[in-house]
Design a protein around this motif. Structure first.
Motif, PDB file in Angstrom:
ATOM      1  N   ASN A  24       0.525   0.376  -7.105  1.00  0.00           N
ATOM      2  CA  ASN A  24       0.486   0.381  -8.562  1.00  0.00           C
ATOM      3  C   ASN A  24      -0.926   0.179  -9.102  1.00  0.00           C
ATOM      4  OD1 ASN A  24       3.212   0.784  -8.484  1.00  0.00           O
ATOM      5  ND2 ASN A  24       3.756  -1.343  -8.935  1.00  0.00           N
ATOM      6  N   MET A  25      -1.702  -0.603  -8.389  1.00  0.00           N
ATOM      7  CA  MET A  25      -3.112  -0.774  -8.753  1.00  0.00           C
ATOM      8  C   MET A  25      -3.830   0.579  -8.666  1.00  0.00           C
ATOM      9  SD  MET A  25      -5.361  -3.199  -9.537  1.00  0.00           S
ATOM     10  CE  MET A  25      -7.100  -3.581  -9.467  1.00  0.00           C
ATOM     11  N   GLY A  26      -3.518   1.320  -7.623  1.00  0.00           N
ATOM     12  CA  GLY A  26      -4.087   2.661  -7.478  1.00  0.00           C
ATOM     13  C   GLY A  26      -3.703   3.557  -8.635  1.00  0.00           C
ATOM     14  N   ASN A  27      -2.440   3.474  -9.073  1.00  0.00           N
ATOM     15  CA  ASN A  27      -1.988   4.293 -10.200  1.00  0.00           C
ATOM     16  C   ASN A  27      -2.730   3.938 -11.486  1.00  0.00           C
ATOM     17  OD1 ASN A  27      -0.169   5.619  -8.587  1.00  0.00           O
ATOM     18  ND2 ASN A  27       1.579   4.363  -9.175  1.00  0.00           N
ATOM     19  N   ALA A  28      -2.930   2.639 -11.702  1.00  0.00           N
ATOM     20  CA  ALA A  28      -3.640   2.200 -12.906  1.00  0.00           C
ATOM     21  C   ALA A  28      -5.079   2.701 -12.902  1.00  0.00           C
ATOM     22  CB  ALA A  28      -3.606   0.677 -13.009  1.00  0.00           C
ATOM     23  N   LEU A  29      -5.719   2.629 -11.746  1.00  0.00           N
ATOM     24  CA  LEU A  29      -7.098   3.120 -11.630  1.00  0.00           C
ATOM     25  C   LEU A  29      -7.155   4.636 -11.820  1.00  0.00           C
ATOM     26  CD1 LEU A  29      -8.134   0.890  -8.609  1.00  0.00           C
ATOM     27  CD2 LEU A  29      -9.299   0.899 -10.829  1.00  0.00           C
ATOM     28  N   LYS A  30      -6.149   5.332 -11.308  1.00  0.00           N
ATOM     29  CA  LYS A  30      -6.100   6.789 -11.474  1.00  0.00           C
ATOM     30  C   LYS A  30      -5.985   7.138 -12.959  1.00  0.00           C
ATOM     31  CE  LYS A  30      -3.306  10.852 -10.391  1.00  0.00           C
ATOM     32  NZ  LYS A  30      -2.938  11.091 -11.806  1.00  0.00           N
ATOM     33  N   GLU A  31      -5.145   6.401 -13.676  1.00  0.00           N
ATOM     34  CA  GLU A  31      -4.986   6.647 -15.108  1.00  0.00           C
ATOM     35  C   GLU A  31      -6.302   6.447 -15.851  1.00  0.00           C
ATOM     36  OE1 GLU A  31      -2.322   7.762 -16.963  1.00  0.00           O
ATOM     37  OE2 GLU A  31      -1.566   8.253 -14.964  1.00  0.00           O
ATOM     38  N   MET A  39      -8.036   5.791  -4.660  1.00  0.00           N
ATOM     39  CA  MET A  39      -7.802   6.197  -3.269  1.00  0.00           C
ATOM     40  C   MET A  39      -7.911   5.000  -2.321  1.00  0.00           C
ATOM     41  SD  MET A  39      -7.049   9.426  -2.974  1.00  0.00           S
ATOM     42  CE  MET A  39      -7.507   9.802  -1.288  1.00  0.00           C
ATOM     43  N   GLU A  40      -8.833   4.095  -2.609  1.00  0.00           N
ATOM     44  CA  GLU A  40      -8.999   2.908  -1.758  1.00  0.00           C
ATOM     45  C   GLU A  40      -7.727   2.068  -1.753  1.00  0.00           C
ATOM     46  OE1 GLU A  40     -12.433   0.657  -2.867  1.00  0.00           O
ATOM     47  OE2 GLU A  40     -13.779   2.395  -2.762  1.00  0.00           O
ATOM     48  N   PHE A  41      -7.088   1.920  -2.899  1.00  0.00           N
ATOM     49  CA  PHE A  41      -5.877   1.108  -2.984  1.00  0.00           C
ATOM     50  C   PHE A  41      -4.681   1.810  -2.342  1.00  0.00           C
ATOM     51  CE2 PHE A  41      -8.399  -1.430  -5.811  1.00  0.00           C
ATOM     52  CZ  PHE A  41      -7.896  -2.716  -5.639  1.00  0.00           C
ATOM     53  N   TYR A  42      -4.592   3.138  -2.495  1.00  0.00           N
ATOM     54  CA  TYR A  42      -3.525   3.861  -1.798  1.00  0.00           C
ATOM     55  C   TYR A  42      -3.691   3.724  -0.281  1.00  0.00           C
ATOM     56  CZ  TYR A  42      -2.708   6.146  -6.341  1.00  0.00           C
ATOM     57  OH  TYR A  42      -2.445   6.400  -7.660  1.00  0.00           O
ATOM     58  N   THR A  43      -4.933   3.792   0.175  1.00  0.00           N
ATOM     59  CA  THR A  43      -5.220   3.651   1.606  1.00  0.00           C
ATOM     60  C   THR A  43      -4.822   2.261   2.111  1.00  0.00           C
ATOM     61  OG1 THR A  43      -7.054   5.226   1.414  1.00  0.00           O
ATOM     62  CG2 THR A  43      -7.030   3.815   3.362  1.00  0.00           C
ATOM     63  N   LEU A  63      -6.082  13.263  -5.278  1.00  0.00           N
ATOM     64  CA  LEU A  63      -6.891  14.293  -4.618  1.00  0.00           C
ATOM     65  C   LEU A  63      -6.874  15.595  -5.417  1.00  0.00           C
ATOM     66  CD1 LEU A  63      -5.786  13.559  -0.954  1.00  0.00           C
ATOM     67  CD2 LEU A  63      -8.146  13.423  -1.784  1.00  0.00           C
ATOM     68  N   GLN A  64      -5.713  15.895  -5.992  1.00  0.00           N
ATOM     69  CA  GLN A  64      -5.622  17.096  -6.835  1.00  0.00           C
ATOM     70  C   GLN A  64      -6.544  16.970  -8.037  1.00  0.00           C
ATOM     71  OE1 GLN A  64      -1.795  17.836  -8.659  1.00  0.00           O
ATOM     72  NE2 GLN A  64      -2.069  20.038  -8.574  1.00  0.00           N
ATOM     73  N   ASP A  65      -6.548  15.786  -8.661  1.00  0.00           N
ATOM     74  CA  ASP A  65      -7.436  15.562  -9.806  1.00  0.00           C
ATOM     75  C   ASP A  65      -8.908  15.664  -9.416  1.00  0.00           C
ATOM     76  OD1 ASP A  65      -5.260  15.205 -11.403  1.00  0.00           O
ATOM     77  OD2 ASP A  65      -5.439  13.023 -11.570  1.00  0.00           O
ATOM     78  N   GLN A  66      -9.215  15.364  -8.150  1.00  0.00           N
ATOM     79  CA  GLN A  66     -10.590  15.465  -7.661  1.00  0.00           C
ATOM     80  C   GLN A  66     -10.964  16.882  -7.266  1.00  0.00           C
ATOM     81  OE1 GLN A  66     -10.380  12.405  -4.511  1.00  0.00           O
ATOM     82  NE2 GLN A  66     -11.859  11.185  -5.661  1.00  0.00           N
ATOM     83  N   GLY A  67      -9.987  17.777  -7.320  1.00  0.00           N
ATOM     84  CA  GLY A  67     -10.234  19.158  -6.925  1.00  0.00           C
ATOM     85  C   GLY A  67     -10.191  19.378  -5.421  1.00  0.00           C
ATOM     86  N   LYS A  68      -9.714  18.364  -4.681  1.00  0.00           N
ATOM     87  CA  LYS A  68      -9.608  18.479  -3.217  1.00  0.00           C
ATOM     88  C   LYS A  68      -8.202  18.981  -2.882  1.00  0.00           C
ATOM     89  CE  LYS A  68     -12.912  14.677  -2.577  1.00  0.00           C
ATOM     90  NZ  LYS A  68     -13.107  13.294  -2.080  1.00  0.00           N
ATOM     91  N   LEU A  69      -7.994  20.272  -3.112  1.00  0.00           N
ATOM     92  CA  LEU A  69      -6.645  20.824  -3.076  1.00  0.00           C
ATOM     93  C   LEU A  69      -6.041  20.847  -1.674  1.00  0.00           C
ATOM     94  CD1 LEU A  69      -6.982  23.695  -5.706  1.00  0.00           C
ATOM     95  CD2 LEU A  69      -6.514  21.268  -6.028  1.00  0.00           C
ATOM     96  N   ASP A  70      -6.827  21.206  -0.666  1.00  0.00           N
ATOM     97  CA  ASP A  70      -6.299  21.221   0.706  1.00  0.00           C
ATOM     98  C   ASP A  70      -5.862  19.820   1.136  1.00  0.00           C
ATOM     99  OD1 ASP A  70      -6.546  23.960   1.215  1.00  0.00           O
ATOM    100  OD2 ASP A  70      -8.661  23.758   1.775  1.00  0.00           O
ATOM    101  N   GLU A  71      -6.694  18.829   0.810  1.00  0.00           N
ATOM    102  CA  GLU A  71      -6.361  17.447   1.168  1.00  0.00           C
ATOM    103  C   GLU A  71      -5.135  16.967   0.390  1.00  0.00           C
ATOM    104  OE1 GLU A  71      -9.734  14.668   1.406  1.00  0.00           O
ATOM    105  OE2 GLU A  71     -11.026  16.436   1.255  1.00  0.00           O
ATOM    106  N   ALA A  72      -5.003  17.399  -0.853  1.00  0.00           N
ATOM    107  CA  ALA A  72      -3.841  17.030  -1.666  1.00  0.00           C
ATOM    108  C   ALA A  72      -2.562  17.573  -1.037  1.00  0.00           C
ATOM    109  CB  ALA A  72      -4.001  17.569  -3.083  1.00  0.00           C
TER     110      ALA A  72
END
Length: 254
Positions: A24-31, A39-43, A63-72
């Motif tokens: 959830n911390m990761g989600n808040a940071l993503k927002e 990504m650090e918190f998801y990891t 990752l999608q928001d970062q444009g890293k589509l293959d990794e997403a």
């Protein structure tokens, strides 16, 4: 979000292995657009719980928001390997594949999402987007219609339907209220051309507005005007000349 993160940090200080708090911390940071920190918190969540499908899914979104589509896509696949009925993961993977131009794969992913959740309006809308890019316009219209049948206030599906109606005439006029209204207004429009007085013109315009009002289409568009596109590119230079000199719009100009 700052307050939410404050309490997540408090929770983790008490219970350092609290997986949901990391996620959830990761989600808040993503927002907040802090994608690397998210990504650090998801990891960290996945280090504690390697089979946590939700964190792989959220990681895919970041990752999608970062444009890293293959990794997403790889992250979504990991989420689905753990939770095969994760419809949202199929939907977002389909969207990512569409962004890569892999339309057949995108449609396949969205079909899997709809097999799990047939009443998922967002999935039908996204399917319509993929089909439209594949130039399967009638099929796209059908998908948008399904989305609206499930969720009548789905704004994206309404906008997409309106845009699509600018370039196609659906085979089924009963498919959507907007098509029915368009037909009724056109009939009034045709009779308007034969009007012989201002009073008659005003009445027919009033009839058209009443028709739209009775359609109960609770939808507004930011477009200033909606028009039907021509299937071929017309040369309007001569029409422009007539318009400028005579202050009229010639027949068939628009």
């Amino acid at each position: 979000l700052d307050e939410a993160m404050y309490f997540y940090i408090k929770a983790l200080a008490i219970k350092p292995d609290y997986v949901d708090a990391y996620n959830n911390m990761g989600n808040a940071l993503k927002e907040q657009g802090k994608l690397d920190e998210a990504m650090e918190f998801y990891t960290k969540a996945l280090a504690l719980k390697p089979d946590y499908a939700k964190s792989y899914y959220n990681m895919g979104n970041a990752l999608q928001d970062q444009g890293k589509l293959d990794e997403a896509i790889e992250a979504y696949k990991k989420a689905l390997a753990i939770k095969p009925d994760f419809a949202e993961a199929y939907i977002n993977m389909g969207n990512t594949l569409k962004d890569q131009g892999k339309l057949d794969e995108a449609i396949e992913a969205l079909n899997k999402a709809l097999a799990i959740k047939p009443d998922y309006a967002g999935a039908h809308n996204n399917m319509g987007n993929a089909l439209q890019e594949k130039d399967m316009l009638d099929a796209a219209f059908t998908s948008y219609t399904k989305a609206l049948a499930i969720k009548p206030d789905c704004a994206d599906a309404y906008s997409n339907t309106v845009e699509l109606l600018k370039i196609i005439s659906p085979k089924s006029t009963k498919a959507h209220i907007a098509v029915q209204m368009d037909k009724e207004v056109k009939e009034i429009g045709n009779s308007l051309l034969a009007s012989s007085s201002d009073k008659e013109i005003a009445q027919k315009l009033s009839d058209a507005l009443e028709c739209i009002s009775h359609g109960r289409l609770n939808f507004k568009t930011s477009l200033s005007q909606i028009y039907k596109r021509n299937s071929i590119d017309l040369n309007c230079s001569r029409h422009t000349e007539i318009f400028n000199s005579k202050n009229i719009i010639p027949e068939f100009c628009f």
